[in-house]
Design an enzyme around this catalytic site. Sequence first.
Site, short mmCIF file in Angstrom:
data_model
loop_
_atom_site.label_atom_id
_atom_site.label_comp_id
_atom_site.label_asym_id
_atom_site.label_seq_id
_atom_site.Cartn_x
_atom_site.Cartn_y
_atom_site.Cartn_z
N GLY A 81 38.15 -41.41 -50.87
CA GLY A 81 37.53 -40.49 -52.24
C GLY A 81 38.38 -41.16 -53.39
N ARG A 145 34.53 -45.41 -46.69
CA ARG A 145 35.11 -44.40 -45.72
C ARG A 145 35.22 -45.21 -44.30
NH1 ARG A 145 37.16 -39.86 -47.72
NH2 ARG A 145 36.13 -39.09 -49.69
N ASP A 175 46.30 -40.90 -46.10
CA ASP A 175 47.04 -40.81 -45.01
C ASP A 175 46.08 -41.58 -43.68
OD1 ASP A 175 45.47 -38.67 -45.29
OD2 ASP A 175 46.25 -37.62 -43.40
N ASP A 176 45.00 -41.55 -43.74
CA ASP A 176 44.44 -42.16 -42.79
C ASP A 176 44.23 -43.60 -42.91
OD1 ASP A 176 43.78 -39.90 -41.10
OD2 ASP A 176 41.97 -39.48 -41.96
N LYS A 202 47.51 -42.79 -51.97
CA LYS A 202 46.62 -42.10 -52.84
C LYS A 202 45.91 -41.13 -52.27
CE LYS A 202 42.78 -42.09 -52.01
NZ LYS A 202 41.41 -42.13 -51.20
N THR A 203 46.00 -39.89 -52.96
CA THR A 203 45.02 -38.68 -52.59
C THR A 203 45.14 -37.62 -53.65
OG1 THR A 203 44.58 -36.97 -51.08
CG2 THR A 203 46.95 -37.79 -51.03
N ASP A 205 44.54 -34.51 -53.37
CA ASP A 205 45.03 -33.50 -52.47
C ASP A 205 46.62 -33.25 -52.47
OD1 ASP A 205 42.26 -32.97 -52.12
OD2 ASP A 205 42.40 -33.44 -49.83
N GLY A 251 41.14 -29.28 -51.76
CA GLY A 251 42.42 -29.15 -50.78
C GLY A 251 41.96 -28.71 -49.58
N GLU A 311 40.14 -25.14 -51.02
CA GLU A 311 38.54 -25.46 -50.48
C GLU A 311 38.80 -25.01 -49.20
OE1 GLU A 311 36.20 -29.72 -50.02
OE2 GLU A 311 38.52 -29.77 -50.58
#
Length: 553
Positions: A81, A145, A175-176, A202-203, A205, A251, A311
């Site tokens: 994302g 993705r 993380d993935d 990056k994220t 969240d 989140g 979320e």
Amino acid sequence: MNISPLQKARYEYSPKLPGMLRNGIAEICVCEGAETQSVADQDKIKALFPNTYGKKEITFQKGANTSVAKKQIVGVILSGGQAPGGHNVICGLYDALKATNPENELFGFKGGPSGLIDDDYIVFDDAYIDAYRNTGGFDIIGSGRTKLETQEQFAIVADVCKKHGITAIVIIGGDDSNTNAGVLAEYMAANNTGVQVIGCPKTIDGDLKNEDIECSFGFDTATKTYAELIGNIERDANSAKKYWHFIKVMGRSASHVALECALKTQPNICLVSEEVAAKKMSLSAIADYIADSVETRGNNGMNFGVAIIPEGVVEFVPEFSVLIHEINELLAGSKADAFNALPTWADKYAFIEAGLTKESMAVFAILPQSIQQQLFLERDPHGNVQVSLIESEKLFSALVADKLAARKAAGTYKGKFGALHHFFGYEGRCAFPSNFDADYCYSLGYNAFMLIQYGYNGYLSKVSNLSAPANEWVAGGMPITKMMNIERRHGEDKPVIKKALVELDGAPFKYFEAHREEWAKDTCFTFPGAIQYYGPTEVCDITTVTLALEQAK
């Protein structure tokens, strides 16, 4: 192309770099630290990563550059994302690459990891890069993705790199994505391809962090964007004095965004999923907790308030998780067709009642009908409930309304309750990056090329001391395997980067915990306002409350 005055001004902003990266490429040397080990499951991770495990952490310092001079052709992808600042990672990478040798090249693979598989790319030049400096979004090359996780995919990537003479790949993701970067790095080393792999954290969240990664990029801008909107709503609530606003924020796996927004805006209620899980709170208990604030305020003539909902909070409610598991079993295989063939909701309700345990049916029965139907209408490709689509802000306001009706009948609640609902997600993913994220991301990209230039593979670009001014930041790298543990995914043990949840004994949550009772009963709203790009440093370059509390500055 027409551009706004702010967009034009942001193109011209010069991101700040850590002091040692400002010395010039020729004056950057490496200081190696101790060897590392994974955060858990050391023997298993070491066995899976024999070529990239146990490497040393490094920092860059001022000194003679001892790297071997050679032409570098680097590939870069954006994965997952969007997050504000991604463009600046690429700009920093490009600038460092060109400053080292003008003949170096940067390939941007389009659409995320699939661009590497499909060999779909653009070769960046100055004009192309300059159009994206300090801007939000991932539209410079797009994202995706697709996961890079099979030997067949790795072989294709290696062939694409060989075709173009690519010496390194930079993967910008969460993380993935960085787990996949670590696995790809191991493949490249094991097969002597000569291709290095570097990751960037990056994220929005905020769940990609640890003792080394103080903050993932995008979190600062996204939470400032959401906090501005929440502050606006708080001001409106304080003006109209007649609505409770239930606001869901991003989140799914962790509540960092919700907590940071609460620290910035001081709402009456903020749920923290990790606390819900630790206390094994039921839906009814959560509704009572919110209703207590509504009742106290309503009985004092304040029929308004703000509640922030993470979320993914319902997934942390033990009884709800059991319910979801039972629903997935109830509709497994051909049973889903039988359920869908039933003509009315009453028939389907009877089917559900017959298939659930008494305990889960009790939970199901208290849900609003719209949420009940949502659990059965929205399925993922595997036939499971898509929990992320549950409108938890509406769920909790409906449960609170029921609680208040009972309290009004009992004579304890004398106020009025009207609810409005909001979900802030996409609003924050592609905002103009804050000065902090613009600087941080540019540094991550610049730093990533230094890791490449010095020959590192399987490393994450690392910039730390982030609560200090940018010229005091420390640049370096850490082996991706250091962040890994083994988790069960789809019936198999997989090496993955461990997600960082909100720590209930950490300084940010402890500060929130110490103040939330006052916020719940009184009106203590704060109004952050819009992100500021120009003006006093203490306004424009301020970091998150979370980071400031964690580093006690």
